[in-house]
Design an enzyme around this catalytic site. Sequence first.
Site, PDB file in Angstrom:
ATOM      1  N   CYS A  52      37.272  31.472   9.581  1.00 48.31           N
ATOM      2  CA  CYS A  52      35.888  31.024   9.376  1.00 48.31           C
ATOM      3  C   CYS A  52      35.862  29.581   8.886  1.00 48.31           C
ATOM      4  CB  CYS A  52      35.192  31.935   8.368  1.00 48.31           C
ATOM      5  SG  CYS A  52      33.618  31.266   7.780  1.00 48.31           S
ATOM      6  N   CYS A  55      34.420  29.431   5.024  1.00 51.82           N
ATOM      7  CA  CYS A  55      35.054  30.038   3.849  1.00 51.82           C
ATOM      8  C   CYS A  55      35.758  28.975   2.986  1.00 51.82           C
ATOM      9  CB  CYS A  55      36.064  31.107   4.289  1.00 51.82           C
ATOM     10  SG  CYS A  55      35.310  32.710   4.668  1.00 51.82           S
ATOM     11  N   HIS A 119      32.446  35.766   2.553  1.00 47.38           N
ATOM     12  CA  HIS A 119      32.166  35.738   3.984  1.00 47.38           C
ATOM     13  C   HIS A 119      31.211  36.864   4.396  1.00 47.38           C
ATOM     14  CE1 HIS A 119      33.116  34.763   8.180  1.00 47.38           C
ATOM     15  NE2 HIS A 119      33.316  36.054   8.416  1.00 47.38           N
ATOM     16  N   ASN A 185      19.172  30.237  10.183  1.00 48.89           N
ATOM     17  CA  ASN A 185      19.183  31.140  11.331  1.00 48.89           C
ATOM     18  C   ASN A 185      20.133  32.268  10.980  1.00 48.89           C
ATOM     19  OD1 ASN A 185      17.520  29.568  13.018  1.00 48.89           O
ATOM     20  ND2 ASN A 185      19.282  28.307  13.619  1.00 48.89           N
ATOM     21  N   SER A 193      25.985  31.494  14.956  1.00 48.33           N
ATOM     22  CA  SER A 193      27.285  31.796  15.551  1.00 48.33           C
ATOM     23  C   SER A 193      28.332  32.122  14.497  1.00 48.33           C
ATOM     24  CB  SER A 193      27.756  30.638  16.437  1.00 48.33           C
ATOM     25  OG  SER A 193      27.931  29.479  15.666  1.00 48.33           O
ATOM     26  N   HIS A 196      29.115  34.031   8.155  1.00 50.50           N
ATOM     27  CA  HIS A 196      29.228  33.548   6.776  1.00 50.50           C
ATOM     28  C   HIS A 196      27.845  33.046   6.346  1.00 50.50           C
ATOM     29  CE1 HIS A 196      31.950  31.999   3.477  1.00 50.50           C
ATOM     30  NE2 HIS A 196      30.735  31.611   3.117  1.00 50.50           N
ATOM     31  N   HIS A 198      24.883  31.137   5.452  1.00 47.05           N
ATOM     32  CA  HIS A 198      24.656  29.688   5.358  1.00 47.05           C
ATOM     33  C   HIS A 198      23.321  29.314   5.961  1.00 47.05           C
ATOM     34  CE1 HIS A 198      25.872  29.942   9.580  1.00 47.05           C
ATOM     35  NE2 HIS A 198      25.420  28.720   9.751  1.00 47.05           N
ATOM     36  N   GLN A 200      20.849  25.535   6.993  1.00 42.47           N
ATOM     37  CA  GLN A 200      20.999  24.154   7.413  1.00 42.47           C
ATOM     38  C   GLN A 200      19.894  23.296   6.812  1.00 42.47           C
ATOM     39  OE1 GLN A 200      22.123  23.374  11.505  1.00 42.47           O
ATOM     40  NE2 GLN A 200      22.161  25.557  11.962  1.00 42.47           N
TER      41      GLN A 200
HETATM   42  O1  LIG Z   1      23.203  24.405  14.596  1.00 44.94           O
HETATM   43  P1  LIG Z   1      23.725  25.692  15.194  1.00 44.94           P
HETATM   44  O2  LIG Z   1      23.812  26.796  14.189  1.00 44.94           O
HETATM   45  O3  LIG Z   1      24.977  25.479  15.974  1.00 44.94           O
HETATM   46  O4  LIG Z   1      22.626  26.093  16.281  1.00 44.94           O
HETATM   47  C1  LIG Z   1      21.536  26.943  16.097  1.00 44.94           C
HETATM   48  O5  LIG Z   1      20.484  26.336  15.342  1.00 44.94           O
HETATM   49  C2  LIG Z   1      19.899  25.176  15.907  1.00 44.94           C
HETATM   50  C3  LIG Z   1      18.734  24.750  15.037  1.00 44.94           C
HETATM   51  O6  LIG Z   1      17.720  25.723  14.968  1.00 44.94           O
HETATM   52  C4  LIG Z   1      19.454  25.397  17.345  1.00 44.94           C
HETATM   53  O7  LIG Z   1      19.079  24.175  17.921  1.00 44.94           O
HETATM   54  C5  LIG Z   1      20.565  26.032  18.191  1.00 44.94           C
HETATM   55  O8  LIG Z   1      20.071  26.337  19.482  1.00 44.94           O
HETATM   56  C6  LIG Z   1      21.055  27.297  17.489  1.00 44.94           C
HETATM   57  O9  LIG Z   1      22.086  27.898  18.239  1.00 44.94           O
END
Ligand SMILES: O=P(O)(O)O[C@H]1O[C@H](CO)[C@@H](O)[C@H](O)[C@H]1O
Lengths: 383, 383
Positions: A52, A55, A119, A185, A193, A196, A198, A200
């Site tokens: 990961c 981590c 994780h 997300n 993806s 873990h 998190h 943004q």
């Molecule tokens: O930044 P990541 O986690 O790779 O990506 C994810 O969040 C982003 C922001 O909402 C989006 O644009 C991506 O399509 C999504 O897969």
Amino acid sequence: KAIDVLDDISHRRYNPLRGSYVLVSPHRTKRPWQGQQESPSKTTLPAYDPACYLCPGNTRAQGDANPAYKNTFVFVNDYSAVKEEQAEYHPEGNEAESFFLNAEPVVGKCYVLTFSAAHNLTLADLSPAEIVPVINAWIEIYSSHLSPQNPLATVAPVTHLPPDAPTASLTKPKMQYRYMQIFENKGAAMGCSNPHPHGQVWTTSSLPEEPAIELEQLKKYRVKHSGKHLLGDYVALELQKKERVVFENDGFVVLCPWWATWPFETMIISKTHKRALVDLNDNEKAQLAEAIAEITRRYDNLFETHFPYSMGIHQAPLEGTEEEIESSWLHLHFYPPLLRSATVRKFLVGYEMMAEPQRDITPEQATTRLRSCGGELYRRKLE
Amino acid sequence: KAIDVLDDISHRRYNPLRGSYVLVSPHRTKRPWQGQQESPSKTTLPAYDPACYLCPGNTRAQGDANPAYKNTFVFVNDYSAVKEEQAEYHPEGNEAESFFLNAEPVVGKCYVLTFSAAHNLTLADLSPAEIVPVINAWIEIYSSHLSPQNPLATVAPVTHLPPDAPTASLTKPKMQYRYMQIFENKGAAMGCSNPHPHGQVWTTSSLPEEPAIELEQLKKYRVKHSGKHLLGDYVALELQKKERVVFENDGFVVLCPWWATWPFETMIISKTHKRALVDLNDNEKAQLAEAIAEITRRYDNLFETHFPYSMGIHQAPLEGTEEEIESSWLHLHFYPPLLRSATVRKFLVGYEMMAEPQRDITPEQATTRLRSCGGELYRRKLE
Ligand SMILES: O=P(O)(O)O[C@H]1O[C@H](CO)[C@@H](O)[C@H](O)[C@H]1O
Ligand SMILES: O=P(O)(O)O[C@H]1O[C@H](CO)[C@@H](O)[C@H](O)[C@H]1O
């Protein structure tokens, strides 16, 4: 009651925060579902995964190593959507071209923030006390990017980050940016993806669409209602009606907004006027942490699964007019896609994209469901 | 060239048709993908499936039997989002309630339209000549719902449906509705639960969000530019620039709009002023059919898969002011989710929902890809 009629008829509801509409078709849940099935996320993850990139102690895609952090950890996104420096763009062309082929450069900074060193934990697994460090990290990142001219700069707790702050390692932004969007997300269904825990933080030189639309509505309401706040008046009404309130404490209310689009969409709204997270005192931070813990745990309990969602914090811009800063009202949106079970989601597709968002259960029905699944996290009961 | 700079820098583009923005981050495709994988749809379906509720001769969920139709077949959706008759709603409440808890009933009619009798064909498999009956069916449904006061009623080809028309079995709508949205959800990734080629038609007493937003922009442009049309001027500019044109014939252009949000989003736009499908003569219908065949086949060829998308037709409302009808300009939107392969899609999630739509490749890069995959359908070459 008039509201009960809405459980049986198609209608559209007005969203005063965006100035937009949603079509509600409560009888539609009866239709059979033979479409795509979501795969519910595995519940058996290790507390530490050597593969990961989030981590503690591991090395990331572009070679940087994570420190042995304890709670949260923040770093500049290795694949940032916006960057601090880039080539210049000088559009050329006549009047038609500058209208139809209009592009403006955007610079900024994108961060990733882990919510826990473990994780295999999510916000739903954390206690309010364990969520407070996440709120503190959000506040540190926000504060360190605030414009010195922003009235909030005087209340921002951190002007110089203490050396042990999780964000202390970050370099100062190269310029003053306009807006910071904090979001999460969660779950593969929401494009995440890495399990873990998190979120943004994307910071940009431009004020993005959604906060700009909301700010416009918030400002208009204040002008029309001699300084009163749209979300303040809305919360007061909802607390009186009690039809859409899922949870409340002294500082915050969790509700399914009247105009919810996603089946179990909720908002966490401050009960009193807070322009941004930096306006919260320690007690209020603990209450926000409790509200976050409550809704994320209820989501997971609803279909006994790791409930996917996108969450975002709307608060005052980093830089803006006094009117903008004073009109801002701290709130969080949760947009979860699941509709009927851990595997059947709502698709906002053809009609929704081409014509108008459409939902299949009423926000009042969603509220009833979310109210009844409080208490301990289902996974703990199974242990 | 100035435009080439945009391949390397983050920027936002303005969408004049909606008055909104999209953030473009071309370098982001480089990030590795470990998230959700779409399952590409099976390519081995039978031409007739006894369990399909859309195949000729089969019985549907609520007991009605489909006729032994040859090309297209239309029926009222068994799980319609809006209905012709429902209970009345009389909101009660003070001023705050009628602002914050605002609901208006919506009535209308929803149809399902099959594109072919064959269970295993899609628009991409059909020849332009086989798509013309689909266009004719759309025109029949639209015409039979047009307001007699609509200037388009004088050009509408069918006032009384011929007894062999695929829509002849439909009863007249109970009242005059405001707007008709024709759309298609294709593929499991776009919420479609039956691979039998079909689209939907939702007709409502209200003018939905998206067409209302577009109509406002179209009207404003005409007023500002002494009667000239936004999409007419845009198409003229794109045909001159040739940077985003995927395909064109005498009547229509297929292009990746400057402001595209989805990775391979396209529009089919009429080259001359057509307010609605009923404005097309036979030759123009054949050209629209060719444009639809071209783009759907290119989509499938791009990643050699059944390419999912949502498609919608924007045209004049069924009922409206003369200004609204005359400002309408026929166009189709295609919103496909795939980004990098048959299994990796773009998620419009956290940042996109909370802040601003964001895309990872430029529309010019998407155009180049779509231009280079014309020719025969990949599935036929494999046969
Ligand atoms: O930044 P990541 O986690 O790779 O990506 C994810 O969040 C982003 C922001 O909402 C989006 O644009 C991506 O399509 C999504 O897969
Ligand atoms: O009507 P269907 O095909 O059952 O449903 C599909 O299209 C509808 C209109 O875009 C959406 O509301 C649904 O979420 C989607 O699954």
